[in-house]
Design an enzyme around this catalytic site. Structure first.
Site, PDB file in Angstrom:
ATOM      1  N   MET A 231       0.940  -1.267  -0.105  1.00 39.78           N
ATOM      2  CA  MET A 231      -0.105   0.018  -0.118  1.00 39.78           C
ATOM      3  C   MET A 231       0.802   1.334  -0.006  1.00 39.78           C
ATOM      4  O   MET A 231       0.470   2.302   0.142  1.00 39.78           O
ATOM      5  CB  MET A 231      -0.973  -0.003   1.268  1.00 39.78           C
ATOM      6  CG  MET A 231      -1.961  -1.393   1.225  1.00 39.78           C
ATOM      7  SD  MET A 231      -3.330  -0.918   2.133  1.00 39.78           S
ATOM      8  CE  MET A 231      -2.934  -0.731   3.621  1.00 39.78           C
TER       9      MET A 231
ATOM     10  N   HIS B 154       9.212  -3.549   3.628  1.00 36.50           N
ATOM     11  CA  HIS B 154       8.758  -3.564   2.285  1.00 36.50           C
ATOM     12  C   HIS B 154      10.058  -4.113   1.364  1.00 36.50           C
ATOM     13  O   HIS B 154      10.166  -4.860   0.566  1.00 36.50           O
ATOM     14  CB  HIS B 154       8.163  -2.447   1.554  1.00 36.50           C
ATOM     15  CG  HIS B 154       6.750  -1.986   2.258  1.00 36.50           C
ATOM     16  ND1 HIS B 154       6.769  -0.833   2.846  1.00 36.50           N
ATOM     17  CD2 HIS B 154       5.677  -2.665   2.293  1.00 36.50           C
ATOM     18  CE1 HIS B 154       5.311  -0.628   3.205  1.00 36.50           C
ATOM     19  NE2 HIS B 154       4.853  -1.708   2.811  1.00 36.50           N
TER      20      HIS B 154
ATOM     21  N   GLN C  50     -10.496  -2.573   2.384  1.00 36.24           N
ATOM     22  CA  GLN C  50      -9.817  -3.114   3.766  1.00 36.24           C
ATOM     23  C   GLN C  50      -9.834  -2.253   4.707  1.00 36.24           C
ATOM     24  O   GLN C  50      -9.403  -2.711   5.922  1.00 36.24           O
ATOM     25  CB  GLN C  50      -8.451  -3.800   3.489  1.00 36.24           C
ATOM     26  CG  GLN C  50      -7.590  -3.087   3.342  1.00 36.24           C
ATOM     27  CD  GLN C  50      -6.131  -3.580   2.854  1.00 36.24           C
ATOM     28  OE1 GLN C  50      -6.150  -4.203   1.729  1.00 36.24           O
ATOM     29  NE2 GLN C  50      -5.243  -3.808   3.831  1.00 36.24           N
TER      30      GLN C  50
HETATM   31  P1  AMP Z   1       1.320  -2.985   3.594  1.00 34.16           P
HETATM   32  O1  AMP Z   1       2.056  -1.946   2.677  1.00 34.16           O
HETATM   33  O2  AMP Z   1       1.285  -2.487   5.025  1.00 34.16           O
HETATM   34  O3  AMP Z   1       0.088  -3.615   2.927  1.00 34.16           O
HETATM   35  O4  AMP Z   1       2.346  -4.227   3.473  1.00 34.16           O
HETATM   36  C1  AMP Z   1       2.712  -4.600   2.204  1.00 34.16           C
HETATM   37  C2  AMP Z   1       3.585  -6.202   2.647  1.00 34.16           C
HETATM   38  O5  AMP Z   1       4.620  -5.876   3.315  1.00 34.16           O
HETATM   39  C3  AMP Z   1       2.690  -7.138   3.449  1.00 34.16           C
HETATM   40  O6  AMP Z   1       2.789  -8.446   2.863  1.00 34.16           O
HETATM   41  C4  AMP Z   1       3.098  -6.969   4.556  1.00 34.16           C
HETATM   42  O7  AMP Z   1       3.014  -7.949   5.551  1.00 34.16           O
HETATM   43  C5  AMP Z   1       4.711  -6.493   4.561  1.00 34.16           C
HETATM   44  N1  AMP Z   1       5.310  -5.678   5.602  1.00 34.16           N
HETATM   45  C6  AMP Z   1       4.907  -4.693   6.038  1.00 34.16           C
HETATM   46  N2  AMP Z   1       5.590  -4.328   7.208  1.00 34.16           N
HETATM   47  C7  AMP Z   1       6.651  -5.494   7.255  1.00 34.16           C
HETATM   48  C8  AMP Z   1       7.930  -5.619   8.008  1.00 34.16           C
HETATM   49  N3  AMP Z   1       8.049  -4.831   9.172  1.00 34.16           N
HETATM   50  N4  AMP Z   1       8.488  -6.484   7.943  1.00 34.16           N
HETATM   51  C9  AMP Z   1       7.976  -7.519   6.969  1.00 34.16           C
HETATM   52  N5  AMP Z   1       7.153  -7.278   6.083  1.00 34.16           N
HETATM   53  C10 AMP Z   1       6.466  -6.332   6.228  1.00 34.16           C
END
Ligand code: AMP
Length: 267
Positions: free
Chosen positions: A26, A33, A57
């Site tokens: 996102m 990321h 969501q």
């Molecule tokens: P988001 O942008 O928050 O939807 O996250 C995108 C992807 O990055 C998702 O698969 C999250 O689980 C992963 N993600 C977010 N924060 C972390 C983190 N601190 N460590 C590893 N993966 C992460």
């Protein structure tokens, strides 16, 4: 790096590739990321990152409105890492995309599903579109959102989708706070508290190894420190079920609030 905004364009392009790693996000990219992107770059010929803040969501309109954005810096990060394609669709590009009917997995009513009504339905709605637009061989997801990871794996399995999920370890700051786009709203004092929470749970797991999970001590700590929380659960991650004892397959899942920001973690 090519930036693509149209679903059809990226779909047509990717029909001709079979070695693709896909990292859905996102945006407001951070080192969490980045670790997913690096792993995909290592394991695939082509890596595609998507940035789409999925309104479906969010169970709270205010939360959606204030979700942090930083498109220019996201583009720069992806370029520097060597990402091949960056997909930045708008709402219609995603939701006007026609797919077949997918089945949704049964979701146990605990943790995020219990406290964020409709959240996972929204996650699955975007995932079914994204995986249809980009039929990647591998999709990279973070363990930080472990319940989401489990549900997406189930979704892929029951629909016999050919993508496989690569689960990536949670990236933390020095104190132990799991990196998250929402951490932007935390002050130093909040980050220090988050570090204490991380340490507390780590210690707890050590002290209670092979003993009954007693939530009271953890709850008392939160109450004493006047911290609001939604849940603290001991989950067997192999079965993805609550567990009475703290075992080697246990992770403690938590959702709590600092500076009115809701944080989730599993340790
Ligand atoms: P988001 O942008 O928050 O939807 O996250 C995108 C992807 O990055 C998702 O698969 C999250 O689980 C992963 N993600 C977010 N924060 C972390 C983190 N601190 N460590 C590893 N993966 C992460």
């Amino acid at each position: 790096m090519k930036i693509i905004k149209k679903s059809k364009e990226i779909h047509d392009l990717f029909k001709s590739f079979n070695n693709i790693g896909f990292v859905p996000t996102m945006g407001y990219l951070h080192k969490g990321h980045v670790s997913l992107i690096k792993q995909s770059l290592k394991e695939n010929k082509n890596t595609i990152v998507s940035i789409f803040v999925n309104p479906k969501q969010f169970n709270n309109k205010k939360d959606l409105k204030k979700y942090p954005k930083s498109q220019n810096s996201d583009i720069k990060i992806c370029k520097q890492l060597g990402v091949n394609y960056l997909f930045i669709p708008n709402y219609n590009e995603i939701y006007k995309w026609k797919t077949k009917k997918y089945k949704y997995p049964k979701i146990v009513n605990f943790m995020e599903h219990q406290f964020r009504k409709g959240h996972f339905k929204g996650v699955l709605m975007v995932i079914e579109k994204l995986l249809n637009i980009i039929p990647a061989k591998k999709i990279y997801l973070g363990e930080k959102d472990y319940q989401q990871l489990t549900i997406i794996k189930d979704f892929i399995k029951i629909n016999k989708i050919k993508s496989s999920v690569v689960a990536c370890k949670t990236v933390r700051d020095r104190g132990g706070l799991a990196l998250s786009s929402r951490n932007k709203f935390l002050k130093t004092i909040n980050k220090n508290t988050a570090a204490r929470v991380y340490k507390l749970i780590k210690e707890y797991k050590k002290n209670y190894k092979n003993k009954r999970f007693e939530i009271n001590n953890l709850m008392k700590w939160f109450e004493k420190n006047k911290l609001k929380f939604d849940y603290i659960e001991n989950i067997n991650i192999k079965k993805f079920k609550r567990e009475g004892k703290v075992t080697k397959n246990s992770r403690i899942f938590i959702a709590y609030y600092l500076n009115n920001i809701r944080l989730i973690d599993n340790i």
